[in-house]
Scaffold this motif. Structure first.
Motif, PDB file in Angstrom:
ATOM      1  N   ILE A 249       0.881  -1.176   0.000  1.00  0.00           N
ATOM      2  CA  ILE A 249       0.000   0.000   0.000  1.00  0.00           C
ATOM      3  C   ILE A 249       0.908   1.213   0.000  1.00  0.00           C
ATOM      4  O   ILE A 249       1.681   1.436   0.946  1.00  0.00           O
ATOM      5  CB  ILE A 249      -0.900   0.016   1.250  1.00  0.00           C
ATOM      6  N   TYR A 250       0.859   2.006  -1.065  1.00  0.00           N
ATOM      7  CA  TYR A 250       1.696   3.198  -1.162  1.00  0.00           C
ATOM      8  C   TYR A 250       0.827   4.445  -1.210  1.00  0.00           C
ATOM      9  O   TYR A 250      -0.169   4.509  -1.937  1.00  0.00           O
ATOM     10  CB  TYR A 250       2.587   3.148  -2.407  1.00  0.00           C
ATOM     11  N   ASP A 251       1.212   5.441  -0.437  1.00  0.00           N
ATOM     12  CA  ASP A 251       0.566   6.758  -0.423  1.00  0.00           C
ATOM     13  C   ASP A 251      -0.933   6.680  -0.138  1.00  0.00           C
ATOM     14  O   ASP A 251      -1.736   7.320  -0.828  1.00  0.00           O
ATOM     15  CB  ASP A 251       0.817   7.488  -1.748  1.00  0.00           C
ATOM     16  N   PRO A 252      -1.344   5.918   0.891  1.00  0.00           N
ATOM     17  CA  PRO A 252      -2.754   6.003   1.292  1.00  0.00           C
ATOM     18  C   PRO A 252      -3.007   7.376   1.900  1.00  0.00           C
ATOM     19  O   PRO A 252      -2.116   7.958   2.534  1.00  0.00           O
ATOM     20  CB  PRO A 252      -2.880   4.892   2.341  1.00  0.00           C
ATOM     21  N   GLY A 253      -4.218   7.903   1.712  1.00  0.00           N
ATOM     22  CA  GLY A 253      -4.514   9.238   2.222  1.00  0.00           C
ATOM     23  C   GLY A 253      -4.850   9.254   3.694  1.00  0.00           C
ATOM     24  O   GLY A 253      -4.019   9.558   4.552  1.00  0.00           O
ATOM     25  N   HIS A 254      -6.089   8.913   4.027  1.00  0.00           N
ATOM     26  CA  HIS A 254      -6.567   8.973   5.407  1.00  0.00           C
ATOM     27  C   HIS A 254      -6.643   7.616   6.082  1.00  0.00           C
ATOM     28  O   HIS A 254      -6.686   7.547   7.310  1.00  0.00           O
ATOM     29  CB  HIS A 254      -7.941   9.633   5.455  1.00  0.00           C
ATOM     30  N   ARG A 255      -6.706   6.525   5.305  1.00  0.00           N
ATOM     31  CA  ARG A 255      -6.762   5.188   5.864  1.00  0.00           C
ATOM     32  C   ARG A 255      -6.091   4.226   4.904  1.00  0.00           C
ATOM     33  O   ARG A 255      -6.172   4.398   3.687  1.00  0.00           O
ATOM     34  CB  ARG A 255      -8.209   4.737   6.118  1.00  0.00           C
ATOM     35  N   ALA A 256      -5.468   3.205   5.451  1.00  0.00           N
ATOM     36  CA  ALA A 256      -4.890   2.132   4.644  1.00  0.00           C
ATOM     37  C   ALA A 256      -5.824   0.933   4.727  1.00  0.00           C
ATOM     38  O   ALA A 256      -6.890   0.934   4.129  1.00  0.00           O
ATOM     39  CB  ALA A 256      -3.479   1.821   5.127  1.00  0.00           C
ATOM     40  N   VAL A 257      -5.462  -0.102   5.494  1.00  0.00           N
ATOM     41  CA  VAL A 257      -6.396  -1.194   5.764  1.00  0.00           C
ATOM     42  C   VAL A 257      -7.354  -0.730   6.849  1.00  0.00           C
ATOM     43  O   VAL A 257      -6.914  -0.166   7.861  1.00  0.00           O
ATOM     44  CB  VAL A 257      -5.647  -2.449   6.246  1.00  0.00           C
ATOM     45  N   HIS A 258      -8.655  -0.925   6.680  1.00  0.00           N
ATOM     46  CA  HIS A 258      -9.580  -0.598   7.766  1.00  0.00           C
ATOM     47  C   HIS A 258     -10.782  -1.528   7.758  1.00  0.00           C
ATOM     48  O   HIS A 258     -11.147  -2.127   6.747  1.00  0.00           O
ATOM     49  CB  HIS A 258     -10.000   0.882   7.779  1.00  0.00           C
ATOM     50  N   TYR A 259     -11.363  -1.657   8.959  1.00  0.00           N
ATOM     51  CA  TYR A 259     -12.523  -2.522   9.170  1.00  0.00           C
ATOM     52  C   TYR A 259     -13.633  -1.683   9.780  1.00  0.00           C
ATOM     53  O   TYR A 259     -13.395  -0.876  10.681  1.00  0.00           O
ATOM     54  CB  TYR A 259     -12.184  -3.679  10.113  1.00  0.00           C
ATOM     55  N   ASN A 260     -14.874  -1.908   9.287  1.00  0.00           N
ATOM     56  CA  ASN A 260     -15.978  -1.100   9.786  1.00  0.00           C
ATOM     57  C   ASN A 260     -17.303  -1.841   9.607  1.00  0.00           C
ATOM     58  O   ASN A 260     -17.775  -2.026   8.483  1.00  0.00           O
ATOM     59  CB  ASN A 260     -16.038   0.242   9.044  1.00  0.00           C
ATOM     60  N   LEU A 261     -17.859  -2.308  10.698  1.00  0.00           N
ATOM     61  CA  LEU A 261     -19.251  -2.768  10.722  1.00  0.00           C
ATOM     62  C   LEU A 261     -20.063  -1.629  11.315  1.00  0.00           C
ATOM     63  O   LEU A 261     -19.921  -1.294  12.495  1.00  0.00           O
ATOM     64  CB  LEU A 261     -19.396  -4.041  11.561  1.00  0.00           C
ATOM     65  N   MET A 262     -20.914  -1.022  10.489  1.00  0.00           N
ATOM     66  CA  MET A 262     -21.642   0.177  10.907  1.00  0.00           C
ATOM     67  C   MET A 262     -23.024  -0.183  11.442  1.00  0.00           C
ATOM     68  O   MET A 262     -23.802  -0.870  10.767  1.00  0.00           O
ATOM     69  CB  MET A 262     -21.788   1.153   9.733  1.00  0.00           C
ATOM     70  N   ASN A 263     -23.321   0.298  12.635  1.00  0.00           N
ATOM     71  CA  ASN A 263     -24.643   0.086  13.210  1.00  0.00           C
ATOM     72  C   ASN A 263     -25.732   0.635  12.296  1.00  0.00           C
ATOM     73  O   ASN A 263     -26.821   0.052  12.178  1.00  0.00           O
ATOM     74  CB  ASN A 263     -24.724   0.733  14.585  1.00  0.00           C
ATOM     75  N   LEU A 264     -25.453   1.744  11.641  1.00  0.00           N
ATOM     76  CA  LEU A 264     -26.438   2.366  10.753  1.00  0.00           C
ATOM     77  C   LEU A 264     -26.848   1.427   9.628  1.00  0.00           C
ATOM     78  O   LEU A 264     -27.956   1.535   9.089  1.00  0.00           O
ATOM     79  CB  LEU A 264     -25.864   3.653  10.159  1.00  0.00           C
ATOM     80  N   GLU A 265     -25.956   0.507   9.253  1.00  0.00           N
ATOM     81  CA  GLU A 265     -26.234  -0.429   8.163  1.00  0.00           C
ATOM     82  C   GLU A 265     -26.713  -1.797   8.668  1.00  0.00           C
ATOM     83  O   GLU A 265     -27.342  -2.543   7.926  1.00  0.00           O
ATOM     84  CB  GLU A 265     -24.970  -0.625   7.319  1.00  0.00           C
ATOM     85  N   TRP A 266     -26.423  -2.113   9.926  1.00  0.00           N
ATOM     86  CA  TRP A 266     -26.758  -3.429  10.471  1.00  0.00           C
ATOM     87  C   TRP A 266     -27.937  -3.380  11.433  1.00  0.00           C
ATOM     88  O   TRP A 266     -28.220  -4.371  12.116  1.00  0.00           O
ATOM     89  CB  TRP A 266     -25.534  -4.023  11.193  1.00  0.00           C
ATOM     90  N   ALA A 267     -28.609  -2.284  11.519  1.00  0.00           N
ATOM     91  CA  ALA A 267     -29.729  -2.154  12.463  1.00  0.00           C
ATOM     92  C   ALA A 267     -30.728  -3.291  12.260  1.00  0.00           C
ATOM     93  O   ALA A 267     -31.166  -3.563  11.135  1.00  0.00           O
ATOM     94  CB  ALA A 267     -30.422  -0.806  12.277  1.00  0.00           C
TER      95      ALA A 267
END
Length: 445
Positions: A249-267
């Motif tokens: 991963i070269y020159d990622p901006g704000h995040r490289a590898v990330h994980y996100n389970l969002m409550n807004l989507e899993w309600a």
């Protein structure tokens, strides 16, 4: 394409071009043989559709091997190719030089048992106003399964450059959710670069590398390069299961590898713990990277089970960066595991500090016959240059190579591995491949 046989025959040695008999990067058995053993379907025109087109070949029913008797640019005119027919091998390596480049669009793969090799896809904003709604991926699987995507170059997407996606919840159980979305996908030796940031996506900034959507499973990334994407290299969503081996991963901006389970989507649904097994990966900051950016960040509400070994994150000057951070103040837990959650058997794994030169030599479409933008990005990575873009015009815009033609002679190819029996690929070049200006060329004569 059988990667083990190809890699055993062919390698790029940094600075000396494409040679025979290099280091073999072994991979275990792939989830599909694609269209092996099927009839040969020939692409004979660069038109976006109609007889002899790639679109027609993708829509052909039955087991098939798609080969190319034409080289150049397929202009999708701001449309997306949808592939719904299974059992296909798409062999871009068979095209005459300069190979096949798709512009002003992308491919959505909505099928199974497909192998895609040696294509370039360069989506681009194409002059569309900001926030206007043009939001194509360069490449995405959509509820697909048993797919191998190897040695492709994906540039300038308005959404993701290369993704494994599909519906979040289909059915009434976790098993049914996972069967109803993308699963058993291998991404190998690809470039996913320069996702466009402030362009036409209706959500605003959207320079994204790769999305692994909720509940997608058995998604493997082996020896890929993400470069100059603001986020998602990759983003792993809720309940997904991912294996990452020897990626950069070269020159990622704000995040490289990330994980996100969002409550807004899993309600209304019980959370499912995601899984990432990451071994021998390298993150190197560039001109667009936020200071102190970690290798892995955790957001949302769901837990992530993580196994990491020999991953390396450095700033622009080679100083170590953190391996883990958070965005959002939530109860999500990082559950560190002491053993891999996906099998590493059969992989040839390099140490992270030996990865970069090896990877830059082999990733992307047709490494024996590189396109100018592939060369530019690879040199930028090697030299610590480049940045996240808003518009493809900043780096010269869409390519316009002349159309070329050459017959595909079946007896000259091993139809199981889709490698030339001579060991020489169409357009294969000797020596270093550089993108030279007129003055550069004059200085070297």
């Amino acid at each position: 394409m059988n990667f083990r046989k190809l890699a055993g025959r062919l390698a790029l040695i940094a600075g000396s071009g494409f040679v025979l008999g290099g280091h073999a990067f072994a991979a275990p058995g792939d989830p599909t043989h694609g269209g092996e053993g099927g009839r040969v379907v020939r692409v004979t025109t660069l038109a976006k559709d109609g007889p002899g087109s790639l679109a027609a070949a993708l829509a052909t029913k039955g087991k098939r091997v798609i080969v190319f008797e034409v080289g150049g640019v397929i202009d999708l005119e701001r449309s997306v190719l949808e592939m719904t027919e299974p059992y296909a091998t798409i062999a871009g390596q068979t095209a005459p030089s300069p190979g096949i480049t798709i512009v002003r669009g992308g491919i959505d793969l909505k099928s199974h048992d497909v192998i895609l090799s040696h294509l370039r896809i360069m989506t681009g904003v194409d002059g569309q106003p900001k926030l206007s709604g043009w939001e194509a991926d360069a490449f995405s699987t959509v509820a697909a399964h048993n797919v191998v995507v190897e040695h492709c170059s994906f540039f300038w997407a308005i959404d993701e450059n290369m993704s494994a996606s599909g519906p979040r919840f289909t059915g009434n159980s976790v098993d049914e959710w996972r069967k109803g979305t993308s699963h058993d996908i291998v991404f190998r030796e690809n470039i996913a670069a320069e996702g466009l940031a402030d362009a036409s996506h209706p959500k605003g900034e959207h320079s994204k590398g790769t999305l692994v959507h909720d509940n997608a499973t058995n998604i493997t990334f082996y020896r890929n390069l993400w470069a100059h994407n603001m986020e998602r290299s990759p983003l792993v969503k809720g309940g997904a299961q991912v294996l990452m081996i020897n990626n950069m991963i070269y020159d990622p901006g704000h995040r490289a590898v990330h994980y996100n389970l969002m409550n807004l989507e899993w309600a209304g649904h019980d959370y499912v713990t995601g899984e990432i097994t990451a071994v021998g990966n390298l993150m190197r900051a560039g001109n667009s990277t936020a200071p102190g950016l970690p290798f892995l960040t955790l957001g949302g509400d769901g837990d992530l089970a993580f196994y990491g070994k020999d991953n390396k994150a450095v700033d622009r000057w080679g100083n170590p960066e953190a391996m883990f951070g958070r965005y959002g103040v939530t109860n999500a837990r990082l559950i560190e595991k002491d053993r891999p959650m996906a099998s590493l058997d059969g992989y040839d794994i390099l140490p992270a500090d030996r990865l970069e030169t090896s990877l830059l030599s082999t990733v992307g479409a047709r490494p024996w016959d590189r396109a100018p933008d592939d060369i530019r990005v690879l040199f930028f990575v090697a030299e610590g240059r480049g940045e996240i873009l808003d518009d493809e015009k900043v780096v010269g815009g869409y390519p316009h190579p002349a159309e070329t033609r050459a017959p595909f002679v079946e007896k000259d190819w091993d139809m199981k591995t889709m490698t030339p029996r001579s060991g020489i690929y169409p357009g294969q070049k000797a020596g270093a491949q550089e993108k030279l200006t007129a003055r550069d060329k004059a200085m070297r004569q």
